[in-house]
Motif scaffolding. Structure first.
Motif, PDB file in Angstrom:
ATOM      1  N   GLU A  86       9.279 -63.206  16.740  1.00  0.00           N
ATOM      2  CA  GLU A  86       8.127 -63.857  16.125  1.00  0.00           C
ATOM      3  C   GLU A  86       7.721 -63.157  14.834  1.00  0.00           C
ATOM      4  O   GLU A  86       7.380 -63.800  13.837  1.00  0.00           O
ATOM      5  N   VAL A  87       7.744 -61.817  14.855  1.00  0.00           N
ATOM      6  CA  VAL A  87       7.375 -61.054  13.662  1.00  0.00           C
ATOM      7  C   VAL A  87       8.309 -61.398  12.510  1.00  0.00           C
ATOM      8  O   VAL A  87       7.865 -61.731  11.397  1.00  0.00           O
ATOM      9  N   ALA A  88       9.617 -61.338  12.777  1.00  0.00           N
ATOM     10  CA  ALA A  88      10.601 -61.608  11.721  1.00  0.00           C
ATOM     11  C   ALA A  88      10.507 -63.061  11.240  1.00  0.00           C
ATOM     12  O   ALA A  88      10.541 -63.329  10.032  1.00  0.00           O
ATOM     13  N   THR A  89      10.363 -63.996  12.171  1.00  0.00           N
ATOM     14  CA  THR A  89      10.288 -65.411  11.811  1.00  0.00           C
ATOM     15  C   THR A  89       9.039 -65.709  10.998  1.00  0.00           C
ATOM     16  O   THR A  89       9.074 -66.424   9.995  1.00  0.00           O
ATOM     17  N   THR A  90       7.916 -65.156  11.434  1.00  0.00           N
ATOM     18  CA  THR A  90       6.647 -65.404  10.756  1.00  0.00           C
ATOM     19  C   THR A  90       6.666 -64.873   9.332  1.00  0.00           C
ATOM     20  O   THR A  90       6.282 -65.578   8.381  1.00  0.00           O
TER      21      THR A  90
END
Length: 345
Positions: free
Chosen positions: A60-64
């Motif tokens: 989620e961190v990388a995607t966001t």
């Protein structure tokens, strides 16, 4: 990350293979987190809230942050906020492997406090999205800053409260013990090996989690479904897969507090990621002019969190099959959210 052009069928196969790798890595990480908390005498609620939730939130961190750099407001917000109801539903699914309603197991008020703070942060975010960002500081909305400050305060309060016992449930039946030792196979493993294995699991979750995201986006393009609907469903499901595997693995070995804190901690991270995303999003405050799906996803996140908060307070509740009533209500609410997202897509 560049991957060769594939057909829809090939993309679905690659998506499934990546999902399997994330599942294995997530389950292993749950075993390792449980072993490390025992070795270093750490409360499992804190390990789940701060360590396991952060590790499983790496996709989620990388995607966001990647979507924010690409100036894709809808993808950022639909992925983050759509994942909240989904991840809470994951906890309901894990109830299948618990020995009784999973919310009957915590013996302290930590998890009720986690849920209460999550309700607070969701409510603040919902108010901000409906009002729009009125005040802007260096291109960042004041609301995003407020969310980050509240998150830091919530973590500080939870960490400080963990050692307190000023409110505890009384006159409760003890949970049934496991009929067998926790099947982790890590009892004789050295501490250094546990740490290295945990790091390797985190890397696997990040790499294959990002592949899941790429394949989910490709499925969105090849299937013709709307990006908003995909962001709040398939993409959110892809990035939430680590939470699913770790939660089920934790429940199967009896680490119920670890599973609950993992989900609530991951949901708190979903909200605070708005702040760094707002810094990277340069087309204006990211919580300004949001879609109906954003408000709906926050509302459903509030609903499922409130249901579990009630379940944590009302300790004696009926079962339906192997599920607690609160978990069944959470699953029904989640299914209703999918119908709502599709309706307003």
């Amino acid at each position: 990350m560049q991957i060769p052009v594939t057909s829809l069928i090939q993309t679905l196969i690659l998506f499934t293979l990546s999902a399997g790798c994330v599942w294995i890595a997530g389950a292993r990480l749950a075993y390792l987190a449980d072993a490390l908390s025992d070795r270093f005498k750490l409360a499992k609620s804190i390990v789940g809230l701060l360590l396991l939730s952060l590790a499983t939130s790496l996709p989620e961190v990388a995607t966001t942050l990647s979507a924010a750099v690409q100036q894709s407001r809808d993808l950022v917000l639909n992925n983050l906020f759509g994942g909240i109801a989904l991840q809470t539903a994951i906890l309901a699914m894990a109830d299948f492997w618990a020995r009784g309603p999973i919310t009957n197991y915590p013996r302290k008020a930590n998890h009720a406090l986690e849920a209460t703070l999550l309700v607070l942060l969701l409510s603040v975010t919902l108010v901000i999205t409906n009002l729009g960002e009125t005040f802007v500081i260096a291109g960042v909305g004041f609301g995003s800053i407020a969310i980050a400050v509240i998150y830091v305060g919530a973590i500080w309060l939870l960490r400080r409260y963990d050692d307190n016992s000023d409110w505890v449930p009384v006159d409760l039946p003890d949970p049934d013990p496991l009929a067998f030792p926790a099947p982790t196979g890590l009892a004789q493993t050295a501490n250094k090996s546990l740490i290295w294995q945990a790091l390797a699991s985190c890397v696997a979750i990040l790499v294959f989690g990002l592949l899941l995201v790429l394949f989910a986006e490709r499925i969105a393009d090849q299937s013709g479904l709307g990006t908003g609907f995909i962001g709040v469903t398939i993409l959110a499901a892809a990035t939430s897969l680590p939470e699913l595997s770790t939660s089920i693995a934790a429940v199967r070995i009896g680490a119920y507090t670890l599973a609950i804190s993992n989900i609530f901690g991951s949901n708190l991270i979903m909200l605070v990621l708005v702040f760094p995303a707002d810094i990277l999003f340069r087309a204006g405050p990211i919580l300004q002019n949001t879609s109906r799906i954003v408000s709906l996803s926050l509302g459903f996140g509030l609903t499922v969190t409130a249901i579990y908060l009630i379940g944590l307070i009302v300790r004696r509740k009926p079962w339906i099959g192997v599920f607690g009533l609160d978990s069944i209500l959470v699953l029904i609410t989640f299914l209703a959210s999918l119908a709502a997202y599709y309706y307003v897509r």
